[in-house]
Design a protein around this motif. Sequence first.
Motif, PDB file in Angstrom:
ATOM      1  N   PHE A 146      -4.086  -3.955  -1.468  1.00 20.95           N
ATOM      2  CA  PHE A 146      -2.943  -4.761  -0.803  1.00 20.95           C
ATOM      3  C   PHE A 146      -4.101  -5.774   0.341  1.00 20.95           C
ATOM      4  CE2 PHE A 146       0.316  -4.947  -3.598  1.00 20.95           C
ATOM      5  CZ  PHE A 146       0.833  -3.804  -3.970  1.00 20.95           C
ATOM      6  N   GLY A 147      -5.650  -4.573   0.906  1.00 20.94           N
ATOM      7  CA  GLY A 147      -5.546  -4.960   2.156  1.00 20.94           C
ATOM      8  C   GLY A 147      -6.329  -6.166   2.378  1.00 20.94           C
ATOM      9  N   LEU A 148      -6.107  -6.581   2.757  1.00 18.60           N
ATOM     10  CA  LEU A 148      -6.861  -8.246   3.284  1.00 18.60           C
ATOM     11  C   LEU A 148      -7.964  -8.209   4.008  1.00 18.60           C
ATOM     12  CD1 LEU A 148      -3.986 -10.450   3.386  1.00 18.60           C
ATOM     13  CD2 LEU A 148      -5.730 -10.490   1.999  1.00 18.60           C
ATOM     14  N   ARG A 149      -7.726  -8.855   4.976  1.00 16.07           N
ATOM     15  CA  ARG A 149      -8.817  -8.449   6.136  1.00 16.07           C
ATOM     16  C   ARG A 149      -8.816  -7.112   6.754  1.00 16.07           C
ATOM     17  NH1 ARG A 149      -7.622 -14.307   8.442  1.00 16.07           N
ATOM     18  NH2 ARG A 149      -7.599 -15.434   6.863  1.00 16.07           N
ATOM     19  N   LYS A 150      -8.164  -7.334   6.499  1.00 16.52           N
ATOM     20  CA  LYS A 150      -7.183  -5.693   7.858  1.00 16.52           C
ATOM     21  C   LYS A 150      -6.743  -4.823   7.154  1.00 16.52           C
ATOM     22  CE  LYS A 150      -4.763  -5.472  11.579  1.00 16.52           C
ATOM     23  NZ  LYS A 150      -4.287  -5.429  12.462  1.00 16.52           N
ATOM     24  N   GLN A 151      -7.598  -3.600   7.005  1.00 11.94           N
ATOM     25  CA  GLN A 151      -7.178  -2.471   6.107  1.00 11.94           C
ATOM     26  C   GLN A 151      -6.115  -1.608   6.773  1.00 11.94           C
ATOM     27  OE1 GLN A 151     -10.893  -0.014   5.355  1.00 11.94           O
ATOM     28  NE2 GLN A 151     -11.717  -1.222   3.874  1.00 11.94           N
ATOM     29  N   LEU A 152      -5.012  -0.878   6.426  1.00 14.92           N
ATOM     30  CA  LEU A 152      -4.275  -0.162   7.251  1.00 14.92           C
ATOM     31  C   LEU A 152      -4.773   0.698   8.432  1.00 14.92           C
ATOM     32  CD1 LEU A 152      -1.477  -0.610   7.018  1.00 14.92           C
ATOM     33  CD2 LEU A 152      -1.149   1.091   4.801  1.00 14.92           C
ATOM     34  N   ALA A 153      -4.615   0.906   9.240  1.00 13.20           N
ATOM     35  CA  ALA A 153      -4.863   1.729   9.968  1.00 13.20           C
ATOM     36  C   ALA A 153      -3.699   3.278   9.602  1.00 13.20           C
ATOM     37  CB  ALA A 153      -4.811   1.440  11.701  1.00 13.20           C
ATOM     38  N   PHE A 154      -4.236   4.423   9.737  1.00 10.25           N
ATOM     39  CA  PHE A 154      -3.795   5.816   9.299  1.00 10.25           C
ATOM     40  C   PHE A 154      -2.910   5.826  10.239  1.00 10.25           C
ATOM     41  CE2 PHE A 154      -6.648   7.957   6.073  1.00 10.25           C
ATOM     42  CZ  PHE A 154      -7.814   7.572   6.485  1.00 10.25           C
ATOM     43  N   GLY A 155      -3.026   5.476  11.296  1.00 11.93           N
ATOM     44  CA  GLY A 155      -1.755   5.786  12.443  1.00 11.93           C
ATOM     45  C   GLY A 155      -0.523   4.314  11.856  1.00 11.93           C
ATOM     46  N   GLN A 156      -0.385   3.491  11.205  1.00 14.50           N
ATOM     47  CA  GLN A 156       0.425   3.135  10.374  1.00 14.50           C
ATOM     48  C   GLN A 156       1.178   3.536   9.458  1.00 14.50           C
ATOM     49  OE1 GLN A 156      -1.738  -0.549  10.228  1.00 14.50           O
ATOM     50  NE2 GLN A 156      -0.252  -1.718  10.858  1.00 14.50           N
ATOM     51  N   ILE A 157       0.412   4.399   8.102  1.00 11.60           N
ATOM     52  CA  ILE A 157       0.479   5.141   7.389  1.00 11.60           C
ATOM     53  C   ILE A 157       1.283   6.367   7.741  1.00 11.60           C
ATOM     54  CG2 ILE A 157      -0.481   6.763   5.379  1.00 11.60           C
ATOM     55  CD1 ILE A 157      -1.805   4.367   4.946  1.00 11.60           C
ATOM     56  N   TYR A 158       0.565   7.008   8.937  1.00  7.08           N
ATOM     57  CA  TYR A 158       1.551   8.009   9.518  1.00  7.08           C
ATOM     58  C   TYR A 158       2.946   7.931   9.693  1.00  7.08           C
ATOM     59  CZ  TYR A 158      -3.055   9.830   9.433  1.00  7.08           C
ATOM     60  OH  TYR A 158      -4.005  10.599   9.271  1.00  7.08           O
ATOM     61  N   ALA A 159       3.079   6.489  10.226  1.00  8.32           N
ATOM     62  CA  ALA A 159       4.353   6.639  10.961  1.00  8.32           C
ATOM     63  C   ALA A 159       5.188   6.276   9.827  1.00  8.32           C
ATOM     64  CB  ALA A 159       4.493   5.501  12.007  1.00  8.32           C
ATOM     65  N   THR A 160       4.926   5.292   8.955  1.00  4.47           N
ATOM     66  CA  THR A 160       5.774   5.505   7.637  1.00  4.47           C
ATOM     67  C   THR A 160       6.222   6.001   7.514  1.00  4.47           C
ATOM     68  OG1 THR A 160       4.668   3.055   8.082  1.00  4.47           O
ATOM     69  CG2 THR A 160       5.660   3.220   6.261  1.00  4.47           C
ATOM     70  N   LEU A 161       5.309   6.870   6.877  1.00  4.71           N
ATOM     71  CA  LEU A 161       5.700   8.352   6.065  1.00  4.71           C
ATOM     72  C   LEU A 161       6.513   8.528   6.390  1.00  4.71           C
ATOM     73  CD1 LEU A 161       1.942   9.368   4.393  1.00  4.71           C
ATOM     74  CD2 LEU A 161       4.184   8.135   2.694  1.00  4.71           C
ATOM     75  N   ALA A 162       5.982   9.213   8.156  1.00  4.20           N
ATOM     76  CA  ALA A 162       7.579   9.756   8.674  1.00  4.20           C
ATOM     77  C   ALA A 162       8.937   9.018   8.862  1.00  4.20           C
ATOM     78  CB  ALA A 162       7.062   9.459  10.231  1.00  4.20           C
ATOM     79  N   ARG A 163       8.789   7.719   8.941  1.00 10.60           N
ATOM     80  CA  ARG A 163      10.011   7.441   8.736  1.00 10.60           C
ATOM     81  C   ARG A 163      10.612   7.393   7.270  1.00 10.60           C
ATOM     82  NH1 ARG A 163       9.485   1.394   8.124  1.00 10.60           N
ATOM     83  NH2 ARG A 163       8.264   1.776   9.037  1.00 10.60           N
ATOM     84  N   LEU A 164       9.808   7.166   5.913  1.00 12.43           N
ATOM     85  CA  LEU A 164      10.622   7.458   4.789  1.00 12.43           C
ATOM     86  C   LEU A 164      10.822   8.335   4.574  1.00 12.43           C
ATOM     87  CD1 LEU A 164       7.574   5.405   2.451  1.00 12.43           C
ATOM     88  CD2 LEU A 164       9.976   4.998   3.169  1.00 12.43           C
ATOM     89  N   MET A 165      10.018  10.170   4.828  1.00 14.20           N
ATOM     90  CA  MET A 165      10.863  11.188   5.484  1.00 14.20           C
ATOM     91  C   MET A 165      12.168  11.208   6.512  1.00 14.20           C
ATOM     92  SD  MET A 165       8.277  14.374   4.546  1.00 14.20           S
ATOM     93  CE  MET A 165       7.700  14.781   6.062  1.00 14.20           C
ATOM     94  N   ARG A 166      11.918  10.846   6.929  1.00 13.41           N
ATOM     95  CA  ARG A 166      13.056  10.793   8.173  1.00 13.41           C
ATOM     96  C   ARG A 166      14.149  10.047   7.007  1.00 13.41           C
ATOM     97  NH1 ARG A 166      13.152   7.219  12.198  1.00 13.41           N
ATOM     98  NH2 ARG A 166      14.311   5.763  10.644  1.00 13.41           N
ATOM     99  N   ASP A 167      14.033   9.419   6.120  1.00 15.20           N
ATOM    100  CA  ASP A 167      15.226   8.720   5.748  1.00 15.20           C
ATOM    101  C   ASP A 167      15.038   9.483   3.905  1.00 15.20           C
ATOM    102  OD1 ASP A 167      14.101   4.879   6.236  1.00 15.20           O
ATOM    103  OD2 ASP A 167      15.175   6.665   7.381  1.00 15.20           O
ATOM    104  N   SER A 168      14.474  10.526   3.650  1.00 14.93           N
ATOM    105  CA  SER A 168      14.447  11.246   2.866  1.00 14.93           C
ATOM    106  C   SER A 168      13.996  10.434   0.978  1.00 14.93           C
ATOM    107  CB  SER A 168      15.744  11.873   2.582  1.00 14.93           C
ATOM    108  OG  SER A 168      17.356  11.375   3.389  1.00 14.93           O
ATOM    109  N   CYS A 169      13.221   9.690   1.065  1.00 17.64           N
ATOM    110  CA  CYS A 169      13.152   8.719   1.052  1.00 17.64           C
ATOM    111  C   CYS A 169      11.185   9.564  -0.154  1.00 17.64           C
ATOM    112  CB  CYS A 169      12.063   7.691   0.974  1.00 17.64           C
ATOM    113  SG  CYS A 169      13.716   6.490   0.946  1.00 17.64           S
ATOM    114  N   ILE A 170      11.280  10.197   0.708  1.00 18.35           N
ATOM    115  CA  ILE A 170       9.445  11.380   0.202  1.00 18.35           C
ATOM    116  C   ILE A 170       9.899  12.253   0.836  1.00 18.35           C
ATOM    117  CG2 ILE A 170       8.363   9.737   0.359  1.00 18.35           C
ATOM    118  CD1 ILE A 170       6.955   9.956   2.689  1.00 18.35           C
TER     119      ILE A 170
END
Lengths: 206, 231, 782
Positions: free
Chosen positions: A61-85
């Motif tokens: 899905f990366g287009l011109r801009k690749q995903l930054a690690f920071g974005q990943i961490y934040a998203t993963l953290a949120r997902l963990m908080r919501d007990s999805c992962i």
Amino acid sequence: MRYPDVLRYCRSSQVIVSRRLTQLYTQCIVTRMDRAMILLGLLETGSAYGYDLKHHYDRLFGLRKQLAFGQIYATLARLMRDSCIEELEGEVSRGPERRRYRITAEGRDRVDEWLFTPDIPDENLQSNLFAKTVIALLIDDDAERLLDMQRHAHLERMRQLTTDKQGADFATAALCDHALFHLEADLRWIDLMSARLRDLRESIGQ
Amino acid sequence: MTHTPAPSAPLFCARDLRLSFGLTEALRGVDLTIRAGEILAIMGPSGSGKSTLLHVLAGVLVPAGGSVVYDGRCISTMNEAERARLRLTEFGFVFQFGQLLPDLSALDNVSIPLLLSGTGRREALARAQELLAVLGLQDCGDKRPPQLSGGQAQRVALARALVARPRVLFADEPTGSLDSLASEQVMELLAATVRSFGVTMVVVTHDPRTAAYADREVIVRDGQIRTGFDL
Amino acid sequence: MKTLTLARLLLAHDRAALLRLLGIVCGVAVGTALFLTLWGFSQGITARTERATWPDYATDGTAGIHASELVGELPPDQIIISGNSAVLYPSLVDHFLDKRIGVVRIAATEDSTVAVPGANPVPRPGEYLASPAAAALIAEYPPELLGNRYGQSAGVLGDEALGSPGSLLIVRGATVEEMRLQSDAFVVSSLAGKAFSTSAFRIAAIVGSIAILLPVLLLISIITRLGAAQRQETFATLRLMGATPAQIARLAVLETGITSLLGAVAGGALAWALSPLFAQIQIDNERFFAADIQPSVPFALGIALLITVATTLVAWVRALRSQNTGLGASREIVEKKPGLWRLAPLLLGMVTLAGGGWLSSHYDLFSGLSEILFSILFVAGFVAILVGLVLAGPLLTWWASRFAARFSRSAAGVIAFARIKQHPQAAFRAVGGLVVAVFVVSFFFAAITIARVDTDDGAGAAEATDASLSGTGDATGNASERAAARPAPPLLHASLSGGYTVADMDAVQTQLEAAEGVTGVVVVSYLEGPAGEEAASSEGAAVIRATDAAVLGIPQAEVPDAPWIAVPPRYLPSAYVPSDADPAHPIQAAQFADIEELRPSYLLVAYGGDELMCERVRTTLLTSSLRLVMAPLTTAEMRDDGSANAFIQEYAYLANLGVLIATAVSGISMAVSTISSILDRRRTLALMRLTGMPHTALRRMIAAETLLPLFVVFLLSTALGFIVAQLLLSGLTEGRRFVDFSLLDPMYFVVLAISLLLATAAIVATFPTAHRSTALTATRFE
């Protein structure tokens, strides 16, 4: 449909993975919510390291801009908080990119709900639909059904717009037309995808 | 402005329609209900059988299996003469192109269905003129189809389809050969006229913007209707 | 790409195309063969008439002095000739049973240098030369029935004296003295027959030939057009692929040229080879010498070439012209509205004929330079009308369709008449062949009414025709005024030459009454002098002995008591009865002063027995020493003379053949045109059937589309045929003769009915195909 098969098909036909094709989506505003779902969906295909997840995402899905690690961490953290992962036991001391994650049952439900809730049809949602379709393929779910549902929602929206257009002033009519044409473009893509899925299914012999 | 399809009795009840052309199965068990007064869009990819479905509903083709009940009458068991009579008196048709006789004026073309069902010439012409006026073609009466634009010709075709006050209008790709603006004009007129006359309409189209004028759509794929989310 | 290569490429694997070309070759062959055969026949009629009439023009009084005026010896460069052929004067020749035998008598010196056709040397007095058919006839019967009439056989008459192989002609030798006493003997120095006695005849023949040959030419053009129609699609595809118009035209020329050439040459060879067979066909009861109708090789080749050039030229023009039909799905061929100019040739032609007629009735145009101009005028007028008919057709069809469209009530009618209105040329072209055929038929049948005779009426309406056309004054009055008195016993009428007295006749009478088969002889005399004039005005001119009255079947009660009685014409079977004759005029005693005033005019010889006995008596009369003006004739023969020999009727036989063939082919052409017009509108009509149009409406539409132009132009061409016949006849007879519609041959209506039937059959034959090609499945694949 198995992921390796999909990849094989994708590689041979250079459809989804091809950078050239994905560059057709000039606008890709992926909301945070959707990004979370995409990552979650990717995790449904199998547990993975954060690092691998990022690269997987970028490749698909990366287009011109690749995903930054920071974005990943934040998203993963949120997902963990919501007990999805959940994190797999292991090397806790390492950074998030080195941590292994796995989807939970709750997470699967959320992915399912996300896949089979049609997005509000608007002209900017191609990338979401694209993402959903890919995820559905990857997790071996009924991609065709989600396309049909989206098509139905699109048509419903087009009906609405058409009715709004009757007797409206020039500006409103023009706006409605603009939206209608973009929706139509989506529908064309949806139709094409449906057709390709069928072809693929036949060629694989299912 | 929203349209609310009033709950009304089913006009068409098609059950388990099956039809093959040689080895190709065009319809493989289609169920469909159409209510009186609604506009239905039948969509689907090429070769899906949507035109065939239209033809079966209209009594042009007889299904090999299943039944079509229109207004309490079973169409699929009528003989050709009865079905032809039905098509002449109760149904109207609009096609993608080529339905107007090039030798006749627009007015004469529109009057043909009335003449075929026994109306006198003078009255037929008068009613034709009225209808052309309603559709904004009052000055085109004397022109022949080759002298009309695509949109005008389709509107004349629409007039011809409606002149005999049909209860159902069947349209097979009515905008297929028209550009965007002409398509829009024809469909707007079509939908408005059909609603104002209380005519039920079944439109076969692959064009979403055309289908957007309908009240609902069904998707035909591989001889079957996709269900599961809304009907 | 070279045209030939392209052509071969197109044909290489296309069997249908090869069949089509073969069809064109066959069609052109048949057309050419027909053309040459009909031409051969019309030439043959001319040739045989020319050959056979050599005696007639020598003895019509214009070729030389009468034999009685000859002073001194007969020089070697002249002969004396009397008699007629059976061709031109059928009533003046000898009769045997139902046959007519021409008898010519010739007196010539031993060293005569005059060339007599077929008789070299001229038979001596008492001998005769007979045509092969006549010789066979003589051999078939006992001499006392026929052979004795002529004397000793000296051989066979050469073919150059005969019109046809079956001609009956006798050339007898005679002495100069005998000829001096013969009333129709003339001194001539050369002998030649003529095909036409006047140019009026010649014009009639030319016009007749044109009218016969036109349907055949039309046939050829229809065939090549049918072949071309299918080619259009191939050419359209080629144009789509980039072929230039010139290339297409060259291709069309090559294809048409080769097929036409092959067909025309084959047809020519066919006509040439079959002409001996066709020579056996009897036109007007006579066959032909093969040489007369066989086209000469150069001529046949010339016609073949002409036909080829014509068809190729037309194909070339058509190929060049068809460039404006667009490439693509819609094949809407736009026709121009037919202009008023189309009426011009037709009107011009009629004005020409009418003007010619008026001129001829006021001025003598049949001589000198004006004769040639006049001939050209008439022929040109006729041709203009024929051409004008074909040109004006679309315009009239267009008018008719506008008229009909206004009044049509049904959908079928509205559709059909709109179609015709938009495509008048195509609509007319479909029925054009039939129209020309009907015109020709109407023309001929109307023209020959002047030659038809009711069998009740007296003699020679044909002679009346010939008389009118040859300008020899008034016709012999209304034929119905001829006598048809009370029935008499079978009688032979023998006209006597001048110079006999009553006393002479008494001896003859006694002698004859003793002959075998004779049951009675009546000498009919006329009064001369003042008594004669008076008697003539009061119908009492014919005088017979009272005792002979019984022979005529006159009851004794009506016979007055006197030695000689004057008998009104109605008692005489072969006399002319004036229209103001008093039916009650009684037989009176003849009033005259001196018996010398009675001049015996003719004998009526009653015979008993069958027709053989009649011939026996006839032979007896001919071999007696009586000097007769012409051969004795029975009452029936005097009435029924020459009705079959009308000149123009000969052409009518040919016309019927040409017309029936043209009608058949036109029917096919009509069917093909109809189908192609359906196919052009296939989708639209299929969609209309889909919307519920019943197939009866489709059929009625097809019928209306074809029948309207047919009906309109049928009426027109029939009327025109009659009018043109009228104009032509009155023109050629200097205003004297007219078409008599009451005498129209019922055969005419039969031919018309057959044409209409063929047309209807052609239309009905298209229904199944129309039904099939507009079936609902035609709309399936969009």
